[in-house]
Design a protein around this motif. Structure first.
Motif, short mmCIF file in Angstrom:
data_model
loop_
_atom_site.label_atom_id
_atom_site.label_comp_id
_atom_site.label_asym_id
_atom_site.label_seq_id
_atom_site.Cartn_x
_atom_site.Cartn_y
_atom_site.Cartn_z
N THR A 69 -7.26 -7.04 -4.10
CA THR A 69 -5.95 -6.65 -3.56
C THR A 69 -5.35 -5.51 -4.37
O THR A 69 -4.77 -4.57 -3.80
CB THR A 69 -4.98 -7.85 -3.59
N HIS A 70 -5.51 -5.56 -5.68
CA HIS A 70 -4.99 -4.49 -6.53
C HIS A 70 -5.60 -3.14 -6.15
O HIS A 70 -4.88 -2.15 -6.01
CB HIS A 70 -5.29 -4.80 -7.99
N PHE A 71 -6.91 -3.10 -5.97
CA PHE A 71 -7.56 -1.84 -5.62
C PHE A 71 -7.13 -1.37 -4.23
O PHE A 71 -6.87 -0.18 -4.01
CB PHE A 71 -9.07 -1.98 -5.69
N MET A 72 -7.04 -2.28 -3.28
CA MET A 72 -6.61 -1.91 -1.93
C MET A 72 -5.19 -1.35 -1.95
O MET A 72 -4.90 -0.33 -1.30
CB MET A 72 -6.66 -3.13 -1.01
N PHE A 73 -4.31 -2.00 -2.68
CA PHE A 73 -2.93 -1.53 -2.75
C PHE A 73 -2.86 -0.17 -3.45
O PHE A 73 -2.09 0.72 -3.04
CB PHE A 73 -2.08 -2.54 -3.52
N THR A 74 -3.67 0.03 -4.47
CA THR A 74 -3.65 1.29 -5.22
C THR A 74 -4.06 2.46 -4.36
O THR A 74 -3.43 3.53 -4.41
CB THR A 74 -4.57 1.19 -6.45
N VAL A 75 -5.11 2.30 -3.55
CA VAL A 75 -5.62 3.43 -2.76
C VAL A 75 -4.85 3.64 -1.46
O VAL A 75 -5.09 4.63 -0.76
CB VAL A 75 -7.12 3.26 -2.46
N THR A 76 -3.93 2.73 -1.15
CA THR A 76 -3.10 2.91 0.05
C THR A 76 -1.64 3.14 -0.33
O THR A 76 -1.16 4.26 -0.35
CB THR A 76 -3.23 1.68 0.98
N GLY A 77 -0.94 2.06 -0.69
CA GLY A 77 0.48 2.16 -0.98
C GLY A 77 0.81 2.99 -2.20
O GLY A 77 1.64 3.90 -2.15
N PHE A 78 0.16 2.69 -3.34
CA PHE A 78 0.49 3.43 -4.55
C PHE A 78 0.04 4.89 -4.45
O PHE A 78 0.70 5.79 -4.96
CB PHE A 78 -0.13 2.77 -5.78
N HIS A 79 -1.06 5.13 -3.76
CA HIS A 79 -1.49 6.51 -3.53
C HIS A 79 -0.43 7.26 -2.72
O HIS A 79 -0.18 8.45 -2.97
CB HIS A 79 -2.83 6.54 -2.79
#
Length: 321
Positions: free
Chosen positions: A203-213
């Motif tokens: 989940t952390h990686f998915m959130f990083t490459v979508t929302g945080f990006h």
């Protein structure tokens, strides 16, 4: 309330004649830090590069876990290679655009790679004391909602193919986890023992490459006005000069191409095995994203300033730009 400038060891307040200049210096410095350290370093060169490398090298093409991750690694290898060739080298776009020596650019970039520990979005908010501010802090409200949607999708999907803690016994997943640990030991990952660990990290990686990006990478609105932010600070000026403004816009244009959206049809990426269950999990995930978009639109009607950073309708599925 005040701005401190290290180069001359001075503190500037709103009553000082240097206040407007100090605000300009602060905006420019923040822009460089977010663009080089957070965006290029942490998101592209660390998180997304780690995710795509471990996934493509350790998970077979038909593996259910790889199929889950496929939309989130789309185009990553290409865009990171282009960044390596165009942005990062000596005399490259970053070196020419920002007011650093090449060694300075490298040090700024590596801050986003070498000093990062794995901390999820909710954990980061808690550590900062901003997790309970409610809609006074839309960054937390909308970001936590997006994170929860991604976490639920990962949990539902893994339950189909790896019930209970069986994922930790899957050889390919263990190799994937080991690759993350070896390639980025600074993240502090522990040995894989529970499904909850896998859900948290995925989940952390998915959130990083979508929302945080979207948070650190969407800078178009800031670069439109050379009087608001610039890539270089020059003595006696509080506006970007023509050369540095064009250089900054060049980076914005080349990294702002439209890519596959977060809300989209990715049913073709799902495994044939247990297809109906996987489709149901995916549809639930997509419906939750659509509902979040409506919720954000509703909240923005009452916000002092609309906040769109985590609106799924404007987010991409990966760091493919």
């Amino acid at each position: 309330m005040r701005i401190y400038t290290a180069y001359d060891d001075k503190t500037h307040t709103p009553s000082d004649p240097t206040w407007e200049a100090a605000k300009w210096w602060w905006r420019c410095s923040l822009f460089v830090g977010v663009t080089v350290t957070d965006h290029l370093g942490s998101v592209h060169y660390l998180a997304s590069n780690l995710l795509v490398t471990a996934t493509r090298e350790q998970l077979p093409p038909e593996h259910p876990f790889r199929r889950l991750l496929t939309p989130f690694i789309y185009g990553t290898a290409d865009v990171n290679r282009d960044a390596y060739v165009l942005l990062s080298p000596k005399q490259g776009l970053a070196h020419r655009t920002f007011a650093f020596t090449y060694d300075g650019i490298v040090r700024c970039l590596l801050k986003g790679v070498e000093f990062i520990r794995l901390q999820t979005f909710p954990e980061a908010l808690t550590a900062a004391g901003t997790d309970s501010l409610g809609d006074e802090f839309p960054y937390a409200t909308d970001g936590l909602a997006l994170y929860e949607i991604l976490e639920n999708y990962v949990r539902d999907y893994l339950a189909i193919y790896f019930p209970d803690d069986s994922a930790v016994e899957d050889p390919a997943i263990r190799h994937w986890w080991s690759a993350l640990t070896k390639q980025a030991p600074n993240l502090g990952l522990k040995p894989l023992q529970t499904a909850e660990q896998l859900i948290r990290v995925t989940t952390h990686f998915m959130f990083t490459v979508t929302g945080f990006h979207g948070q650190v990478g969407d800078v178009v609105a800031y670069t439109r006005d050379p009087g608001f932010v610039g890539a270089k600070i020059r003595a006696g000026q509080t506006i970007g000069d023509v050369q540095s403004t064009i250089q900054m816009i060049n980076i914005t244009i080349t990294t702002g191409l439209i890519q596959p959206p977060m809300i989209g049809d990715y049913r073709h990426t799902l495994p044939d095995q247990n297809k109906d269950q996987a489709l149901q999990a995916f549809e639930t995930y997509q419906q939750a994203l659509e509902q979040l978009a409506r919720d954000i639109d509703e909240r923005n009607l009452n916000r002092e300033q609309p906040f769109q950073t985590f609106n799924p309708t404007i987010l991409d599925s990966s760091v493919s730009i």
